[in-house]
Design a protein around this motif. Structure first.
Motif, PDB file in Angstrom:
ATOM      1  N   LEU A  10      -4.143  -3.627  -9.646  1.00  0.00           N
ATOM      2  CA  LEU A  10      -5.521  -3.903 -10.072  1.00  0.00           C
ATOM      3  C   LEU A  10      -5.918  -3.014 -11.243  1.00  0.00           C
ATOM      4  O   LEU A  10      -6.651  -3.449 -12.141  1.00  0.00           O
ATOM      5  N   ALA A  11      -5.417  -1.781 -11.273  1.00  0.00           N
ATOM      6  CA  ALA A  11      -5.717  -0.893 -12.393  1.00  0.00           C
ATOM      7  C   ALA A  11      -5.095  -1.407 -13.688  1.00  0.00           C
ATOM      8  O   ALA A  11      -5.679  -1.270 -14.767  1.00  0.00           O
TER       9      ALA A  11
ATOM     10  N   LEU B 271      -4.117   7.379  -9.656  1.00  0.00           N
ATOM     11  CA  LEU B 271      -5.005   6.924  -8.580  1.00  0.00           C
ATOM     12  C   LEU B 271      -5.434   8.066  -7.654  1.00  0.00           C
ATOM     13  O   LEU B 271      -5.932   7.830  -6.565  1.00  0.00           O
TER      14      LEU B 271
ATOM     15  N   GLY C   1       0.822  -1.206   0.000  1.00  0.00           N
ATOM     16  CA  GLY C   1       0.000   0.000   0.000  1.00  0.00           C
ATOM     17  C   GLY C   1       0.856   1.255   0.000  1.00  0.00           C
ATOM     18  O   GLY C   1       0.512   2.261  -0.623  1.00  0.00           O
TER      19      GLY C   1
ATOM     20  N   GLU D 219       1.988   2.701  -3.460  1.00  0.00           N
ATOM     21  CA  GLU D 219       1.072   3.391  -4.366  1.00  0.00           C
ATOM     22  C   GLU D 219       1.516   4.834  -4.566  1.00  0.00           C
ATOM     23  O   GLU D 219       2.006   5.468  -3.628  1.00  0.00           O
TER      24      GLU D 219
ATOM     25  N   ASN E  74      -1.821  -4.148  -4.648  1.00  0.00           N
ATOM     26  CA  ASN E  74      -2.339  -2.816  -4.364  1.00  0.00           C
ATOM     27  C   ASN E  74      -3.181  -2.306  -5.529  1.00  0.00           C
ATOM     28  O   ASN E  74      -3.362  -2.984  -6.544  1.00  0.00           O
ATOM     29  N   ARG E  75      -3.691  -1.102  -5.402  1.00  0.00           N
ATOM     30  CA  ARG E  75      -4.608  -0.568  -6.411  1.00  0.00           C
ATOM     31  C   ARG E  75      -3.930  -0.344  -7.756  1.00  0.00           C
ATOM     32  O   ARG E  75      -4.571  -0.442  -8.801  1.00  0.00           O
TER      33      ARG E  75
END
Length: 272
Positions: A133-134, A271, A109, A112, A129-130
């Motif tokens: 996923l993106a 993000l 995390g 990011e 982490n995001r």
């Protein structure tokens, strides 16, 4: 509880001598050099490898340490020598590893907006982490069914592969990494995964195996299309130091760092 895999169980029948000899030869270490490292004698190492002498539990672990044998395979050596496994294999969702899980989640995390993920020995994604996923936007749901596999998602013709501009280069890097891990871990499951992904078709538009002209990158990048933009990432991989559990020993944190200023700038707004 210690879990013995089929690979480990099979190795028990080989005897510890041939297994140690195989590790020594793989590491390109002579019997004399190993003896000097382990405070033993070349004669004793020879006797152990030929089965004329049964090594003590301490000697098995000492030789394994000096040969940099993975933790899982150290258990296999102990079993082959007639001893109990030393290192547990705790499921990652076990309460005993809650600190490990929480620490890994905080770590990725904190990376990011840079993509970061945690994979196990089979390249299955155990945390992401995001940013990661993106990157998976547009990948079919059939490939996103747990457990997600990082290599399969990257090289599958319906995964990220069509969007990777230098696919042949990146594919070659991943397959070579897998071959090294297969030699290190001697895993039938990992070999099966390799056989699967190496058979995936490579489109004619995948680019050359090597760039026609030198590229000013400090490491081989993954150049990928994302939402109409061309992004370049280099991979950084971290593992635990001196792990005492098989599961923990086989975890790796992979971070995709921007390889050029344009990618870094894009990630800052990605993000937000």
């Amino acid at each position: 509880m210690t879990t013995v895999t089929s690979d480990t169980a099979a190795s028990r029948t080989e005897g510890v001598g041939p297994l140690l000899r195989a590790w020594r030869q793989q590491r390109r270490v002579s019997q004399l050099e190993l003896a000097l490292r382990a405070d033993s004698s070349a004669r004793h190492i020879s006797f152990v490898e030929t089965g004329r002498s049964r090594p003590s539990e301490e000697m098995v672990l000492r030789l394994a340490e000096h040969l940099d044998v993975p933790v899982r395979e150290r258990n296999a050596l102990l079993l082959a020598a007639g001893y109990a496994p030393r290192y547990p294999e705790t499921p990652l969702d076990d309460p005993a590893l809650e600190v490990v899980r929480a620490g890994l989640e905080r770590l990725i995390g904190g990376f990011e907006p840079y993509p970061a993920l945690v994979v196990d020995a089979m390249y299955d994604v155990v945390a992401a982490n995001r940013g990661v996923l993106a990157l998976f936007d547009g990948v079919p749901e059939s490939l996103l069914t747990p457990p997600l596999n990082a290599v399969r998602l990257t090289l599958h013709p319906r995964g990220l592969a069509p969007r990777i501009r230098n696919l042949r280069e990146w594919r070659g890097h991943l397959l070579e990494q897998m071959r090294r891990n297969i030699a290190l871990r001697r895993s039938d499951r990992l070999r099966a995964l390799y056989d699967e992904v190496v058979a995936y078709p490579v489109p004619d538009t995948a680019g050359p195996e090597e760039p026609a002209e030198p590229v000013a990158y400090f490491a081989l990048p993954m150049v990928i299309e994302h939402r109409g933009r061309t992004l370049s990432f280099v991979s950084s991989i971290s593992t635990f130091n001196t792990p005492m559990d098989v599961t923990v020993a086989e975890l790796a944190v992979e971070t995709l760092l921007p390889a050029d200023p344009a990618t870094a700038e894009y990630l800052q707004t990605w993000l937000s």
